[in-house]
Design an enzyme around this catalytic site. Sequence first.
Site, PDB file in Angstrom:
ATOM      1  N   ASP A 166       0.864  -1.186   0.000  1.00 35.44           N
ATOM      2  CA  ASP A 166       0.000   0.000   0.000  1.00 35.44           C
ATOM      3  C   ASP A 166       0.897   1.232   0.000  1.00 35.44           C
ATOM      4  O   ASP A 166       1.613   1.479   0.964  1.00 35.44           O
ATOM      5  CB  ASP A 166      -0.898  -0.013   1.246  1.00 35.44           C
ATOM      6  CG  ASP A 166      -1.944   1.103   1.222  1.00 35.44           C
ATOM      7  OD1 ASP A 166      -1.827   2.015   0.371  1.00 35.44           O
ATOM      8  OD2 ASP A 166      -2.859   1.075   2.049  1.00 35.44           O
ATOM      9  N   ASP A 267      -2.938   2.084  -5.893  1.00 37.75           N
ATOM     10  CA  ASP A 267      -1.877   2.134  -4.876  1.00 37.75           C
ATOM     11  C   ASP A 267      -1.820   0.902  -3.984  1.00 37.75           C
ATOM     12  O   ASP A 267      -1.051   0.881  -3.029  1.00 37.75           O
ATOM     13  CB  ASP A 267      -2.045   3.382  -4.005  1.00 37.75           C
ATOM     14  CG  ASP A 267      -3.398   3.423  -3.295  1.00 37.75           C
ATOM     15  OD1 ASP A 267      -4.317   2.709  -3.734  1.00 37.75           O
ATOM     16  OD2 ASP A 267      -3.522   4.164  -2.303  1.00 37.75           O
ATOM     17  N   GLU A 268      -2.603  -0.124  -4.260  1.00 44.20           N
ATOM     18  CA  GLU A 268      -2.615  -1.302  -3.406  1.00 44.20           C
ATOM     19  C   GLU A 268      -2.553  -2.570  -4.245  1.00 44.20           C
ATOM     20  O   GLU A 268      -3.083  -2.614  -5.353  1.00 44.20           O
ATOM     21  CB  GLU A 268      -3.881  -1.341  -2.536  1.00 44.20           C
ATOM     22  CG  GLU A 268      -4.005  -0.188  -1.572  1.00 44.20           C
ATOM     23  CD  GLU A 268      -5.258  -0.287  -0.732  1.00 44.20           C
ATOM     24  OE1 GLU A 268      -5.823  -1.395  -0.639  1.00 44.20           O
ATOM     25  OE2 GLU A 268      -5.683   0.736  -0.176  1.00 44.20           O
TER      26      GLU A 268
END
Length: 323
Positions: A166, A267-268
């Site tokens: 993350d 973003d993960e």
Amino acid sequence: ASCAGGGGGCSATSIVPSQPPRARMAAVTSAAAPTQGHGGVTNPPLGGAVAGSSAAGSSSGGPSSGGPSFSAQARALYVSSSAKAGMDGVDSEKIAEIVLQTAANSPFTAHQRKLDRAVDRRVAKLLAAKRKVSEPERAAARATVAARRADLEASRRLERVCVVVDFDQFYAAVAMRDRPELAERPLAVGGALVLTANYVARRWGVRSGQPGFVAKELCRRGKEFGMPSVELTFVPAEYEKYAEVAATAMEVYREYDPAVSCGMGYDECSLDLTHYLRRRVRFGSHARASLVSGEGCGCPAGGGEAGAAPRLAPLSSRWDMSG
């Protein structure tokens, strides 16, 4: 999403279904500016939590009158009132009071109250159903749950190693990469809705999920909780850039998990490192472990232990999956 000037009112534009969920959420706050400015709050959250003019510093309810704390009231209405990384040590109580004063009359808060009442009704319905359950029925249910728990524990497998990656302040990190002068300013990405905020802005209580006008007010009233009064800088979301960085990250992920699939957002991502770690133990280096399966061909010159880091280092000084 774009933020209009003037008294802090923001509007959402060009919100289309193809955008990520956090962008589509801006539609909820498209008319979220206070209807009566920041004073004269007559419709406070939780039945009288905050009243009066913020300029005069008057309020009712809260800890001084024996009611729930301002932070507890804010958390009951706004998901964005919970703390995030980088907010350690901030005056959460004063920040929550300002949030309540600023947003109490907004359509956003009216929407949140509506959701809160729906939860109350559901809880009451569940409690009423619970009271009708006899003790023998409860005992039988507890036995069923205990048996199911035992089955799950017996089938638990701990031999796989999985991680979730993350990125910190991802949207803001991309903006600061391209405009380094923003790194020392309170920065938010979005407009009507804060999609993310950098760590500087979080010292003023600004965080993702806040209406833009609330985030601006927190920065302007920083002196009330030990911070200077500043203006929050907003930049628009740039999804094409986020997709490019995510694609670069995917190249790195595949060095560790060739079958990786990221469906969690830009973003993960989740990775299964089991096979990589076995190869790493067997072959001793990242370069050899990642190349055994035919993957890792995207390693830059120099590769080896430093292969993953340089491509993403501009976004995070803490990136280190290769050690």
